[in-house]
Design a protein around this motif. Structure first.
Motif, PDB file in Angstrom:
ATOM      1  N   SER A  50       0.830  -1.206   0.000  1.00 55.29           N
ATOM      2  CA  SER A  50       0.000   0.000   0.000  1.00 55.29           C
ATOM      3  C   SER A  50       0.864   1.255   0.000  1.00 55.29           C
ATOM      4  N   ILE A  51       1.937   1.229   0.766  1.00 57.69           N
ATOM      5  CA  ILE A  51       2.817   2.400   0.885  1.00 57.69           C
ATOM      6  C   ILE A  51       3.735   2.547  -0.329  1.00 57.69           C
ATOM      7  N   HIS A  52       4.356   1.443  -0.744  1.00 58.85           N
ATOM      8  CA  HIS A  52       5.409   1.511  -1.765  1.00 58.85           C
ATOM      9  C   HIS A  52       4.970   1.049  -3.149  1.00 58.85           C
ATOM     10  N   GLY A  53       3.769   0.512  -3.276  1.00 60.72           N
ATOM     11  CA  GLY A  53       3.337  -0.048  -4.552  1.00 60.72           C
ATOM     12  C   GLY A  53       3.888  -1.450  -4.725  1.00 60.72           C
ATOM     13  N   GLU A  54       3.716  -1.993  -5.908  1.00 60.95           N
ATOM     14  CA  GLU A  54       4.225  -3.340  -6.177  1.00 60.95           C
ATOM     15  C   GLU A  54       5.704  -3.402  -5.851  1.00 60.95           C
ATOM     16  N   GLU A  55       6.088  -4.525  -5.260  1.00 56.28           N
ATOM     17  CA  GLU A  55       7.500  -4.722  -4.935  1.00 56.28           C
ATOM     18  C   GLU A  55       7.889  -6.143  -5.308  1.00 56.28           C
ATOM     19  N   THR A  56       9.189  -6.342  -5.426  1.00 54.82           N
ATOM     20  CA  THR A  56       9.673  -7.693  -5.649  1.00 54.82           C
ATOM     21  C   THR A  56       9.710  -8.414  -4.298  1.00 54.82           C
ATOM     22  N   GLN A  57       9.771  -9.716  -4.362  1.00 56.00           N
ATOM     23  CA  GLN A  57       9.876 -10.498  -3.126  1.00 56.00           C
ATOM     24  C   GLN A  57      11.111 -10.088  -2.336  1.00 56.00           C
ATOM     25  N   SER A  58      12.217  -9.857  -3.011  1.00 50.44           N
ATOM     26  CA  SER A  58      13.441  -9.506  -2.284  1.00 50.44           C
ATOM     27  C   SER A  58      13.304  -8.136  -1.617  1.00 50.44           C
ATOM     28  N   GLN A  59      12.634  -7.181  -2.265  1.00 53.34           N
ATOM     29  CA  GLN A  59      12.405  -5.874  -1.641  1.00 53.34           C
ATOM     30  C   GLN A  59      11.538  -6.029  -0.392  1.00 53.34           C
ATOM     31  N   LEU A  60      10.466  -6.822  -0.500  1.00 53.76           N
ATOM     32  CA  LEU A  60       9.606  -7.056   0.666  1.00 53.76           C
ATOM     33  C   LEU A  60      10.388  -7.710   1.793  1.00 53.76           C
ATOM     34  N   GLY A  61      11.185  -8.715   1.457  1.00 51.14           N
ATOM     35  CA  GLY A  61      11.985  -9.410   2.467  1.00 51.14           C
ATOM     36  C   GLY A  61      12.920  -8.463   3.191  1.00 51.14           C
ATOM     37  N   ASP A  62      13.550  -7.576   2.437  1.00 49.29           N
ATOM     38  CA  ASP A  62      14.457  -6.591   3.053  1.00 49.29           C
ATOM     39  C   ASP A  62      13.684  -5.659   3.986  1.00 49.29           C
ATOM     40  N   ARG A  63      12.561  -5.157   3.522  1.00 51.30           N
ATOM     41  CA  ARG A  63      11.778  -4.224   4.337  1.00 51.30           C
ATOM     42  C   ARG A  63      11.235  -4.890   5.605  1.00 51.30           C
ATOM     43  N   MET A  64      10.879  -6.174   5.496  1.00 54.54           N
ATOM     44  CA  MET A  64      10.295  -6.890   6.630  1.00 54.54           C
ATOM     45  C   MET A  64      11.350  -7.522   7.527  1.00 54.54           C
ATOM     46  N   GLY A  65      12.593  -7.567   7.061  1.00 54.92           N
ATOM     47  CA  GLY A  65      13.653  -8.191   7.840  1.00 54.92           C
ATOM     48  C   GLY A  65      13.494  -9.701   7.909  1.00 54.92           C
ATOM     49  N   LEU A  66      13.002 -10.296   6.810  1.00 50.48           N
ATOM     50  CA  LEU A  66      12.766 -11.739   6.777  1.00 50.48           C
ATOM     51  C   LEU A  66      13.669 -12.425   5.764  1.00 50.48           C
ATOM     52  N   GLU A  67      14.040 -13.645   6.088  1.00 52.92           N
ATOM     53  CA  GLU A  67      14.790 -14.468   5.147  1.00 52.92           C
ATOM     54  C   GLU A  67      13.857 -14.905   4.020  1.00 52.92           C
TER      55      GLU A  67
END
Length: 158
Positions: free
Chosen positions: A44-61
């Protein structure tokens, strides 16, 4: 000697813990996990993202995030679309069904925020936000503000 329970850091951490528990209690009643809500908030905030971008933002492997996204895709909340320039990457896109989940999650977060703010004035809340902003800036060490998803998904600048 050191008494952890009397430090301001203890109060920040324990308050955040109580807030998370309250938020999660509301979300589970709506059939939403916090991580699902977090994925929807970031999109919602950043628009479509790649899985790796989401992982980085969420701090998840990657495997942890893949499990969350697999369940969300299975439940019809999002779709993964291969990147045309790099087939190894997938763009994460919410579906129409995700909108009702997002709205219910935001309503849950608002209820928690309203409960938490009971008895606090606008001036006290403004002071609290200002103090948190200063602390985050101190910890970042760069004096730069960062942007993150707020309790209700609104953008908060630190």
């Amino acid at each position: 000697y050191f008494v952890f329970e009397q430090t301001w850091v203890y109060w920040v951490v324990s308050t955040a813990h109580v807030m998370r528990k309250a938020r999660d209690a509301y979300l589970v009643k709506e059939g939403i996990t916090f991580r699902q809500f977090e994925v929807l908030a970031l999109i919602s905030i950043h628009g479509e993202e790649t899985q790796s971008q989401l992982g980085d933002r969420m701090g998840l492997e990657a495997p942890t995030l893949a499990g969350i996204l697999n369940r969300m895709e299975r439940d019809g909340l999002l779709e993964r679309v291969p990147c045309p320039k790099d087939r190894r990457r997938n763009w994460v896109r919410p579906t129409e069904k995700a909108e009702s989940f997002w709205e219910r999650g935001v309503a849950c977060a608002r209820r928690v925020r309203e409960r938490a703010a009971t008895g606090l004035s606008d001036d006290e809340l403004a002071l609290f936000k200002d103090l948190c902003r200063k602390i985050r800036s101190n910890v970042n060490g760069d004096g730069e503000a960062t942007v993150s998803a707020g309790l209700c998904g609104e953008t908060i600048e630190s």
